[in-house]
Enzyme design. Structure first.
Site, short mmCIF file in Angstrom:
data_model
loop_
_atom_site.label_atom_id
_atom_site.label_comp_id
_atom_site.label_asym_id
_atom_site.label_seq_id
_atom_site.Cartn_x
_atom_site.Cartn_y
_atom_site.Cartn_z
N CYS A 2 47.58 18.05 66.42
CA CYS A 2 48.32 19.47 67.04
C CYS A 2 46.94 20.41 67.10
CB CYS A 2 49.45 19.79 66.49
SG CYS A 2 50.84 19.03 66.65
N ARG A 28 41.08 15.95 67.12
CA ARG A 28 42.07 16.16 66.03
C ARG A 28 42.88 15.03 66.29
NH1 ARG A 28 42.08 21.38 63.68
NH2 ARG A 28 44.35 21.32 63.29
N TRP A 74 50.65 16.38 68.76
CA TRP A 74 50.64 15.12 68.05
C TRP A 74 52.22 14.94 67.69
CZ3 TRP A 74 51.84 12.79 63.19
CH2 TRP A 74 51.40 11.55 63.02
N ASN A 98 51.95 24.16 65.54
CA ASN A 98 51.36 23.46 64.86
C ASN A 98 51.90 23.39 63.38
OD1 ASN A 98 49.74 21.69 63.83
ND2 ASN A 98 47.77 22.86 63.84
N GLY A 99 52.68 22.28 63.07
CA GLY A 99 53.28 22.39 61.65
C GLY A 99 54.47 21.57 61.85
N GLU A 476 38.53 0.49 51.37
CA GLU A 476 37.83 1.11 52.63
C GLU A 476 37.45 0.38 53.63
OE1 GLU A 476 37.96 3.97 53.30
OE2 GLU A 476 36.17 4.32 54.95
N LYS A 480 39.21 0.73 57.45
CA LYS A 480 38.32 1.04 58.82
C LYS A 480 38.76 -0.08 59.72
CE LYS A 480 37.26 4.05 58.15
NZ LYS A 480 37.16 4.97 57.27
N GLU A 483 42.36 0.48 61.21
CA GLU A 483 42.74 1.84 61.84
C GLU A 483 42.01 1.92 63.34
OE1 GLU A 483 39.44 4.53 59.52
OE2 GLU A 483 41.01 5.29 60.30
N HIS A 499 48.53 -13.82 42.32
CA HIS A 499 49.89 -13.50 42.01
C HIS A 499 50.97 -13.23 43.11
CE1 HIS A 499 48.24 -13.32 37.89
NE2 HIS A 499 47.20 -12.79 38.31
N LYS A 595 42.56 13.34 63.66
CA LYS A 595 41.49 13.38 62.75
C LYS A 595 41.80 14.24 61.63
CE LYS A 595 37.21 13.23 61.54
NZ LYS A 595 36.67 11.91 60.88
C1 F6R Z 1 40.10 7.19 57.77
C2 F6R Z 1 40.21 8.63 57.62
C3 F6R Z 1 41.53 9.27 57.15
C4 F6R Z 1 41.15 10.43 56.49
C5 F6R Z 1 42.26 11.23 55.64
C6 F6R Z 1 41.87 12.46 54.92
O1 F6R Z 1 39.25 6.80 58.39
O2 F6R Z 1 39.57 9.40 58.25
O3 F6R Z 1 42.07 8.49 56.20
O4 F6R Z 1 40.01 10.33 55.41
O5 F6R Z 1 43.21 11.61 56.85
O6 F6R Z 1 41.21 13.33 55.75
P1 F6R Z 1 40.45 14.62 54.96
O7 F6R Z 1 39.18 13.96 54.45
O8 F6R Z 1 39.82 15.38 56.37
O9 F6R Z 1 41.44 15.33 54.11
#
Ligand code: F6R
Length: 600
Positions: A2, A28, A74, A98-99, A476, A480, A483, A499, A595
């Site tokens: 948002c 975002r 969003w 937003n919220g 991680e 990656k 997503e 297990h 984002k």
């Molecule tokens: C994955 C990704 C998210 C952020 C998470 C935290 O690639 O980017 O998992 O890491 O939403 O975001 P921040 O770091 O902005 O608190």
């Protein structure tokens, strides 16, 4: 997640400003967009599902307006469609929000009894109706906002347009980010100052439960009692605001490549004079232990830090997902330093966890990428990662910057508590000084990452396994891949497979692994052989000369514990990128993701 933009001017057409603002907030994450503006004394509203460009095409090119509000949504309550898109209008009030209004069902019921009816499934339309209800009841904006704040539970940044007060916008804020940019003859409200940098770099930040009346030449900020506040006017000086993709197909690839510079840039000031400059980092010896909190990729950086703090400095370190942190006993005390890690500095769960620690007056440290973000103001001490603006939703350069900064924090603590020798520290500093040389071959070796991508992109399930630090890196790597490629991928501690999870391994299931710990490598390799025996295809990143014709082995440079995470994660980022590229997904804006995750 948002985005909000609003603008008031006495002599400028604000429509291009609102549209540019929305475009700047696109990164975002959103799924619909809308705008409301004043023209010929009437509020015009346009909304659409999908992109801001679609909204732009709906507008009449010759329209001119001095005041308006706009939004990217969003979806949280109700589908991403025209009806649910913002702005919402109820009688005399039009808003964008937003919220999340948590008690919206209860408020909706109350308003239904007052003869309000609702067109959308959103909590925002309920907030709009509530504002209209109070406005009709009190005929006074201060009383209306005060009543609204005490009634509503949840988070909000709300921009309000009121029919009989069309020279002003009103803004209320609780927990969701909001800034008011100030310039000559124009004031612009936004979720993020970067969205409006083209027009101004001077801005006010509203704190929770504050509200403002914004006109073309004035901003009046009040607290929830209606007292006028004398707020600080901030100035942001962003030099690196290059938001173009350059010659890259995607921001994600550009940002992966930028790691040549961003890792070093982040830690440069702490290592440039060797051991002396490490002393600029906070002294952690006064704490008994450390707690680290973050979400998603930032959480994975927390895990790397846990490994390093415990392994190298013998400092106990607990790590929590921010979304869980508040709802469990965290055993905090004044002797525990809680570190919060975030790229955006706006993640709702991390901020909520931070506020909880602050409410107890316990010490906090932030590791944040976006300067002047909410978290950077809330923490006692803020260390900035210098990754620059990260546009792609999937975090890459922010993660390696976090890991590098945490590494130097561990080094400085290790020196202070004498768990690591000066010689060892100098050796690691030397590696960081040469980081570009170490990672460039990995970044340039596109052939190998592309060929792995080609082998795996049609698969439905992929597993990442590792032990110790390599397990945290697997987490991680799997995140990656899933997503951006939408392939189901999971990370497991290599020893944990038998297990339960090994039952999922079938013929040709890809298993990706890293083995960078000489004490654990043979054990990991045994686990890989177990899945090989069940038909898996193995890809192994390895920093010794292990050979096995049954595996695809990719050699990575040998380096200290502090550099290994970077050397493993870059290949994982590139495998994910090229796999998603072959699948043709929207890599920079993967579906359903945002984002900046500004709701719980
Ligand atoms: C994955 C990704 C998210 C952020 C998470 C935290 O690639 O980017 O998992 O890491 O939403 O975001 P921040 O770091 O902005 O608190």
């Amino acid at each position: 997640m948002c985005g909000i933009v609003g603008a008031v001017s006495c002599d400028r057409n604000i429509l291009p400003i609102l549209i540019t603002g929305l475009k700047n907030l696109e990164y975002r994450g959103y799924d619909s967009a809308g705008i409301a503006y004043l023209k010929n004394n009437k509020i015009n509203i346009f909304k659409t599902s999908g992109k801001v460009s679609k909204l732009e095409n709906k507008l009449n090119k010759s329209d001119y307006s001095n005041i308006g509000i706009a939004h990217t949504r969003w979806a949280t309550h109700g589908k991403a469609n025209n009806v649910n898109a913002h702005p919402h209008r109820v009688n005399h009030v039009t808003i964008v929000h937003n919220g999340i209004i948590e008690n919206y069902e209860e408020i909706k019921e109350m308003l239904r009894e007052e003869n309000y009816s609702f067109k959308s499934s959103t909590d925002t339309e309920v907030a709009c109706a509530l504002l209209n209800y109070y406005l009709e009841k009190f005929n006074d904006i201060d009383k209306t906002i005060k009543a609204f704040i005490s009634k509503v539970i949840g988070s909000y940044a709300i921009l309000i347009f009121i029919d009989n007060d069309l020279d002003n916008l009103y803004v209320i804020k609780k927990e969701s980010p909001l800034v008011i940019g100030v310039s000559n003859n124009i004031n612009i409200i936004s979720s993020d100052i970067r969205a409006i940098l083209k027009y101004t770099n001077k801005y006010y930040i509203l704190d929770d439960f504050e509200y403002a009346k914004v006109s073309s030449n004035e901003v009046i900020i009040k607290n929830s009692n209606g007292d006028v506040l004398n707020k600080e006017l901030h100035t942001i000086n962003i030099k690196d605001n290059d938001n173009s993709k350059g010659h890259y197909k995607h921001f994600m690839l550009k940002e992966i490549m930028e790691q040549k510079d961003t890792i070093y840039k982040t830690i440069e000031s702490y290592i440039k004079d060797g051991i002396t400059s490490l002393k600029a980092l906070p002294d952690l010896t006064k704490y008994k232990d450390i707690t680290i909190v973050g979400c998603g990729t930032a959480y994975h950086a927390c895990l790397v830090a846990k490994y390093l703090f415990e392994e190298v400095t013998n400092m106990r370190c607990n790590v929590y997902l921010a979304s869980e942190f508040r709802y469990q006993n965290n055993f905090l005390s004044k002797d525990t330093l809680t570190i919060f890690i975030s790229q955006s500095g706006e993640t709702a769960d991390t901020i909520a966890a931070l506020k909880l620690v602050k409410s107890k007056n316990y010490p906090t440290l932030g590791i944040v990428n976006v300067e002047n973000s909410t978290m950077s103001y809330l923490v006692d001490t803020c260390l900035y990662t210098k990754a620059g603006c990260e546009i792609a939703v999937a975090s890459t350069k922010a993660y390696t910057a976090q890991v590098a900064l945490l590494s130097v924090l561990v080094l400085s603590h290790g020196l202070r508590n004498k768990s690591i020798s000066k010689e060892k520290v100098l050796k690691v500093i030397d590696e960081f000084n040469n980081i570009e040389k170490l990672i460039t071959p990995l970044l340039n070796n596109r052939k190998i990452w592309k060929s792995i991508a080609k082998n795996i992109y049609k698969e439905e399930d992929i597993f990442y396994i590792g032990r110790g630090l390599d397990y945290y890196l697997s987490m991680e790597g799997a995140l990656k891949l899933k997503e951006i490629s939408y392939i189901h991928s999971e990370a497991y501690a290599a020893g944990e497979l038998k297990h339960g999870t090994i039952s999922l391994i079938k013929k040709n299931t890809p298993v990706i692994s890293s083995a960078t710990n000489p004490n654990l490598n043979l054990k990991t390799i045994s686990n890989l052989k177990e899945v090989l025996a069940r038909g898996a295809i193995i890809y192994l990143l390895c920093d010794d000369n292990y050979k096995d014709d049954n595996f695809t082995i990719i050699n990575i440079p040998k380096a200290s514990l502090f550099i290994k995470p970077i050397l493993v994660i870059i290949p994982y980022q590139l495998i994910a990128y090229y796999t998603a590229n072959l699948k043709g997904t929207d890599i920079d804006k993967p579906k359903n993701l945002a984002k900046s995750v500004t709701v719980e």
